[in-house]
Scaffold this motif. Structure first.
Motif, PDB file in Angstrom:
ATOM      1  N   LYS A 240      47.951  44.637  52.582  1.00  0.00           N
ATOM      2  CA  LYS A 240      48.735  44.955  51.270  1.00  0.00           C
ATOM      3  C   LYS A 240      50.070  44.399  51.419  1.00  0.00           C
ATOM      4  O   LYS A 240      50.712  43.838  50.306  1.00  0.00           O
ATOM      5  CB  LYS A 240      49.010  46.561  51.163  1.00  0.00           C
ATOM      6  CG  LYS A 240      47.667  47.402  50.964  1.00  0.00           C
ATOM      7  CD  LYS A 240      47.942  48.756  50.753  1.00  0.00           C
ATOM      8  CE  LYS A 240      46.534  49.612  50.620  1.00  0.00           C
ATOM      9  NZ  LYS A 240      45.677  49.383  51.636  1.00  0.00           N
ATOM     10  N   GLU A 337      34.610  41.109  38.563  1.00  0.00           N
ATOM     11  CA  GLU A 337      35.398  42.131  39.538  1.00  0.00           C
ATOM     12  C   GLU A 337      36.412  41.518  40.358  1.00  0.00           C
ATOM     13  O   GLU A 337      37.458  42.006  40.580  1.00  0.00           O
ATOM     14  CB  GLU A 337      34.755  43.020  40.077  1.00  0.00           C
ATOM     15  CG  GLU A 337      33.839  42.382  41.189  1.00  0.00           C
ATOM     16  CD  GLU A 337      32.852  43.268  41.998  1.00  0.00           C
ATOM     17  OE1 GLU A 337      32.577  42.813  43.089  1.00  0.00           O
ATOM     18  OE2 GLU A 337      32.829  44.437  41.639  1.00  0.00           O
ATOM     19  N   ASN A 340      40.397  41.821  39.465  1.00  0.00           N
ATOM     20  CA  ASN A 340      41.203  42.724  40.138  1.00  0.00           C
ATOM     21  C   ASN A 340      41.439  42.349  41.639  1.00  0.00           C
ATOM     22  O   ASN A 340      41.579  43.453  42.296  1.00  0.00           O
ATOM     23  CB  ASN A 340      40.270  44.024  40.056  1.00  0.00           C
ATOM     24  CG  ASN A 340      41.401  45.421  40.236  1.00  0.00           C
ATOM     25  OD1 ASN A 340      42.470  45.070  40.031  1.00  0.00           O
ATOM     26  ND2 ASN A 340      40.608  46.305  40.583  1.00  0.00           N
ATOM     27  N   TRP A 342      43.861  40.486  44.920  1.00  0.00           N
ATOM     28  CA  TRP A 342      45.096  40.787  45.309  1.00  0.00           C
ATOM     29  C   TRP A 342      46.026  39.560  44.649  1.00  0.00           C
ATOM     30  O   TRP A 342      45.689  38.445  44.831  1.00  0.00           O
ATOM     31  CB  TRP A 342      45.306  40.699  46.734  1.00  0.00           C
ATOM     32  CG  TRP A 342      46.655  41.053  47.328  1.00  0.00           C
ATOM     33  CD1 TRP A 342      46.766  42.332  47.795  1.00  0.00           C
ATOM     34  CD2 TRP A 342      47.902  40.092  47.676  1.00  0.00           C
ATOM     35  NE1 TRP A 342      48.292  42.313  48.341  1.00  0.00           N
ATOM     36  CE2 TRP A 342      48.669  40.934  48.159  1.00  0.00           C
ATOM     37  CE3 TRP A 342      47.951  38.715  47.101  1.00  0.00           C
ATOM     38  CZ2 TRP A 342      50.177  40.359  48.476  1.00  0.00           C
ATOM     39  CZ3 TRP A 342      49.133  38.281  47.583  1.00  0.00           C
ATOM     40  CH2 TRP A 342      50.240  39.153  47.902  1.00  0.00           C
ATOM     41  N   GLY A 349      45.383  45.259  43.668  1.00  0.00           N
ATOM     42  CA  GLY A 349      44.141  45.126  43.346  1.00  0.00           C
ATOM     43  C   GLY A 349      43.440  46.132  43.963  1.00  0.00           C
ATOM     44  O   GLY A 349      43.898  47.207  44.561  1.00  0.00           O
ATOM     45  N   ASP A 350      42.034  46.119  44.005  1.00  0.00           N
ATOM     46  CA  ASP A 350      41.261  47.117  44.591  1.00  0.00           C
ATOM     47  C   ASP A 350      40.906  46.822  46.169  1.00  0.00           C
ATOM     48  O   ASP A 350      40.050  47.994  46.470  1.00  0.00           O
ATOM     49  CB  ASP A 350      40.001  47.409  43.613  1.00  0.00           C
ATOM     50  CG  ASP A 350      38.988  46.292  43.728  1.00  0.00           C
ATOM     51  OD1 ASP A 350      39.413  45.326  44.246  1.00  0.00           O
ATOM     52  OD2 ASP A 350      38.229  46.246  42.690  1.00  0.00           O
ATOM     53  N   LYS A 352      39.136  44.497  47.228  1.00  0.00           N
ATOM     54  CA  LYS A 352      37.751  43.815  47.556  1.00  0.00           C
ATOM     55  C   LYS A 352      38.195  42.379  47.693  1.00  0.00           C
ATOM     56  O   LYS A 352      37.467  41.628  48.250  1.00  0.00           O
ATOM     57  CB  LYS A 352      36.800  44.268  46.664  1.00  0.00           C
ATOM     58  CG  LYS A 352      36.249  45.394  46.620  1.00  0.00           C
ATOM     59  CD  LYS A 352      35.132  45.809  45.514  1.00  0.00           C
ATOM     60  CE  LYS A 352      34.696  47.137  45.201  1.00  0.00           C
ATOM     61  NZ  LYS A 352      33.729  47.423  44.223  1.00  0.00           N
TER      62      LYS A 352
END
Length: 461
Positions: A240, A337, A340, A342, A349-350, A352
């Motif tokens: 992150k 998808e 979404n 980073w 994002g999510d 993935k």
């Protein structure tokens, strides 16, 4: 190639309720080495029709009951021709002075001891019919051991060859299979159902001497585990921020915010691909917990209706095509998808998909860093066929009878599989999962099974 067989069989039947069959066969195949061409394969089976015994008269609801058992050995010679010989490749060139001359060289190793792959199997079964055959139940248990598997074994390159055809190892299979047939209604409306479910398992008991595992491109076959398991890293999302990178094990030189975060399986603080400190583990299983199916037939006067469904639960697929459909290296068409992904510390994002900086080389969407992000639950239930028909039984000047019908094949699939439209796919070989039967369960963006509508007529003249 040539196969020579000798077969002898003895059958015994006493009062129609005690049944025995014994057989033995001797097979010789030219596909095997000169030292090991012949195999002997015996079998024995027995049956007991319990419902014919006097004591069963007290069980009026049981219309038929039979116990079955069998034990036997079979052989397999499906290895192709001439694999036992040292073959010659005549496309090799040699240089003599300034002249290139055609030549020949040995391309494979001979194995005069190559012989039969053998499977020993035990079966136990029960056939049970109830209420004047309104309900028919069948149960089977099997235990199967396959030994001396025909396999191309990898050998040291110093030998001048890459592999060697030999008999190796042992794989154990076992399972429980159930089926039931019912006549639900028998009046004007006749409705019958057939349902079945199977629980099948396997485990690798042994491989070649000194070898406890065989690697495929994305699979591993390991002693003590089912064969052809998915093998790679366990994804823990994306880093992150920098603090997350600093506090976590990382791939040296390839870990920064927005790149893939992998599990440090051996706990040494570094993510390693291969060698003695490999962090790859078994991350999935292409084999289902169980498979099942159901068929319903309904008739009313001249109408008939049929619906068939089948399914699988607990199996997984390796979604090979996201190498391309989620690859951030260039201007490709991508999965929706991926939007979404980073983007920054403020927009993580999510979890993935990662940053576009470095593309697939740092986000785990590449061949050398296969990980659990590629693994998808492929459980499904498919309505395979629906058919409705009507039969005209009154003869005409043109025909004796006529049946018209309409049907739909592949009517609907119930599944949570996200990798594509067909959870029943299993691409193998041709670079899509090297290893053949040891590399099952790979989805390489195969075509979906089409939904087909059919109308037709059957004439009886």
């Amino acid at each position: 190639w040539r196969l020579t067989s000798l077969l002898s069989r003895l059958s015994y039947n006493y009062k129609g309720k005690y049944l025995l069959t014994a057989s033995i066969r001797r097979d010789g195949s030219s596909r095997f080495g000169s030292n090991n061409r012949w195999g002997t394969f015996p079998s024995l089976s027995a049956g007991w029709v319990v419902s014919d015994e006097d004591f069963m008269k007290n069980f009026s609801k049981v219309s038929f009951a039979k116990l079955r058992a069998s034990l036997g050995v079979t052989g397999n010679n499906n290895i192709g021709n001439y694999t036992q010989y040292a073959l010659i490749n005549n496309t090799v060139n040699g240089v003599f002075g300034n002249t290139v001359a055609p030549g020949a060289a040995v391309s494979t190793l001979a194995n005069p001891n190559l012989g039969w792959e053998k499977t020993r199997q035990l079966d136990l079964g029960l056939d049970l019919n109830l209420w004047n055959d309104r309900v028919n139940f069948t149960y089977d248990y099997y235990l199967k051991n396959t030994t001396n598997l025909l396999y191309s074994v990898q050998i040291a390159q110093e030998s001048g060859f890459g592999n060697f055809n030999d008999n190796i190892g042992e794989i154990k299979f076992w399972g429980h299979e159930f089926s039931v047939n019912t006549k639900n209604t028998v009046g004007a409306v006749k409705w019958s159902t057939n349902a079945n479910i199977s629980f099948n398992r396997n485990v690798v008991v042994a491989l070649a001497p000194g070898i406890d595992r065989v690697y495929g491109t994305w699979h591993i076959t390991k002693v003590g585990q089912p064969f052809g398991q998915f093998y790679g890293f366990i994804s823990q999302g994306m880093y992150k921020n920098q603090a997350d990178v600093d506090a976590s094990p990382k791939v040296p030189g390839r870990s920064f915010p927005g790149t893939i975060k992998l599990w440090d399986a051996n706990g040494d603080g570094v993510i390693t691909n291969g060698g003695n400190f490999d962090d790859r583990v078994i991350m999935g299983n292409p084999f289902p917990d169980f498979i099942y199916g159901i068929t319903n037939n309904v008739t009313y006067k001249n109408w008939d209706f049929n619906i068939i469904g089948s399914g699988s639960y607990g199996n997984q697929l390796l979604v090979r095509h996201i190498y391309s459909t989620a690859n951030l290296d260039g201007p490709f068409n991508l999965l929706k998808e991926v939007a979404n992904r980073w983007r920054s510390v403020a927009q993580p994002g999510d979890g993935k998909y990662g940053t576009t900086v470095g593309g697939g080389n740092v986000t785990g969407i590449e061949r050398d860093w296969i990980n659990s992000r590629f693994i998808a639950d492929a459980s499904y239930f498919t309505i395979k066929n629906i058919t409705l028909g009507y039969t005209f039984t009154k003869p005409s000047k043109v025909y004796k009878s006529l049946r018209v019908y309409a049907s739909c094949q592949q009517a609907y699939i119930f599944t949570n599989y996200w990798g594509g439209p067909n959870p029943e796919v299993s691409s193998q070989g041709n670079g899509q999962g090297d290893g053949g039967n040891l590399s099952q369960g790979v989805d390489f963006s195969s075509y979906p099974v089409p939904r087909t509508f059919t109308v037709g007529a059957n004439f009886n003249f």
